[in-house]
Design a protein around this motif. Sequence first.
Motif, short mmCIF file in Angstrom:
data_model
loop_
_atom_site.label_atom_id
_atom_site.label_comp_id
_atom_site.label_asym_id
_atom_site.label_seq_id
_atom_site.Cartn_x
_atom_site.Cartn_y
_atom_site.Cartn_z
N UNK A 101 0.83 -1.19 0.00
CA UNK A 101 0.00 0.00 0.00
C UNK A 101 0.87 1.25 0.00
N UNK A 102 0.45 2.24 -0.77
CA UNK A 102 1.21 3.48 -0.89
C UNK A 102 0.44 4.62 -0.23
N UNK A 103 1.16 5.50 0.43
CA UNK A 103 0.55 6.64 1.10
C UNK A 103 1.27 7.93 0.71
N UNK A 104 0.50 8.97 0.59
CA UNK A 104 1.02 10.31 0.36
C UNK A 104 0.71 11.10 1.63
N UNK A 105 1.74 11.32 2.45
CA UNK A 105 1.53 11.87 3.79
C UNK A 105 2.03 13.31 3.87
N UNK A 106 1.16 14.19 4.37
CA UNK A 106 1.52 15.59 4.58
C UNK A 106 1.05 15.99 5.98
N UNK A 107 1.76 15.47 6.98
CA UNK A 107 1.45 15.75 8.38
C UNK A 107 2.71 16.32 9.03
N UNK A 136 -9.15 2.42 -2.55
CA UNK A 136 -8.32 3.49 -3.11
C UNK A 136 -8.21 3.42 -4.62
N UNK A 137 -8.74 2.37 -5.21
CA UNK A 137 -8.65 2.24 -6.66
C UNK A 137 -7.23 2.06 -7.15
N UNK A 138 -6.36 1.52 -6.31
CA UNK A 138 -4.97 1.30 -6.69
C UNK A 138 -4.11 2.54 -6.60
N UNK A 139 -4.69 3.67 -6.21
CA UNK A 139 -3.94 4.91 -6.08
C UNK A 139 -3.52 5.13 -4.63
N UNK A 140 -2.46 5.91 -4.41
CA UNK A 140 -2.03 6.19 -3.03
C UNK A 140 -3.13 6.89 -2.25
N UNK A 141 -3.22 6.56 -0.98
CA UNK A 141 -4.14 7.25 -0.07
C UNK A 141 -3.39 8.45 0.52
N UNK A 142 -4.00 9.62 0.42
CA UNK A 142 -3.37 10.82 0.95
C UNK A 142 -3.86 11.08 2.37
N UNK A 143 -2.91 11.40 3.26
CA UNK A 143 -3.23 11.76 4.64
C UNK A 143 -2.60 13.11 4.92
N UNK A 144 -3.43 14.09 5.22
CA UNK A 144 -2.93 15.43 5.47
C UNK A 144 -3.59 16.00 6.73
N UNK A 145 -2.91 16.94 7.36
CA UNK A 145 -3.44 17.53 8.59
C UNK A 145 -3.09 19.01 8.67
N UNK A 146 -3.94 19.75 9.35
CA UNK A 146 -3.72 21.19 9.52
C UNK A 146 -4.49 21.67 10.74
#
Length: 228
Positions: A101-107, A136-146
């Motif tokens: 699994x791939x993740x795009x993380x912006x925390x 996710x449809x095979x795409x990375x799941x993005x996790x972001x926080x603010x």
Amino acid sequence: ESDALRVGLLRAVSHDLRTPLASIKASVSSLRQDDIVWPPAATAEFLETIDEETDRLNRLVGNLLDMSRLETGVLQLSARPVGWEELVAATTAGLSGGHGHQFDIAVPETLAAVHADPGLLERALGNVVANAVRFSGGQPVRIEAAEVDDRVELRVIDHGPGVPADQRPQLFEPFQRLGDTGGDGVGLGLAVASGFVTAMGGRISADETPGGGLTMVLSLPRAEMMAT
């Protein structure tokens, strides 16, 4: 409501718990056959099935126990300042291991801590992220926080089939499997996540991902706000 919960539990035991057990049993029985020498690729596949189905079974049982705690009112909180980046790192590491699994993380590490029970919050986040990964449809799941005013919001974004706006409130009801929550499982993951987040003074909601998909928003009070 009590009858509906019992029906859901019976369904979970009769189907959703038996399915991974059946897969594990079949793989173990195949590996134990003395009259067949399995090639390394087949052995690796059996072991992968055992590993994945055991993880699935563990999640199912955990969610059933968590929902029982919520329904009976025996949930105990031990809140303290918690950093989102720590929980996100632990959650994604657990879901990434061996499964690709791939993740795009912006925390950012500089993000304010939230006031929460770390164990319950990690459980809630794990359920939300696992649901996003599944669809996710095979795409990375993005996790972001603010930070937003006196709270910190974390968004878990997938590009799966999504859920119509009028059905999104049902996502957080026990034994619901709609759109992004379809497939395997007993439909308890998001219900448990919602119960835990609400118990900690937070909010959880579902929005549409631009371009298609579902965005789950977890919002909790900043730790310094609770201290004052």
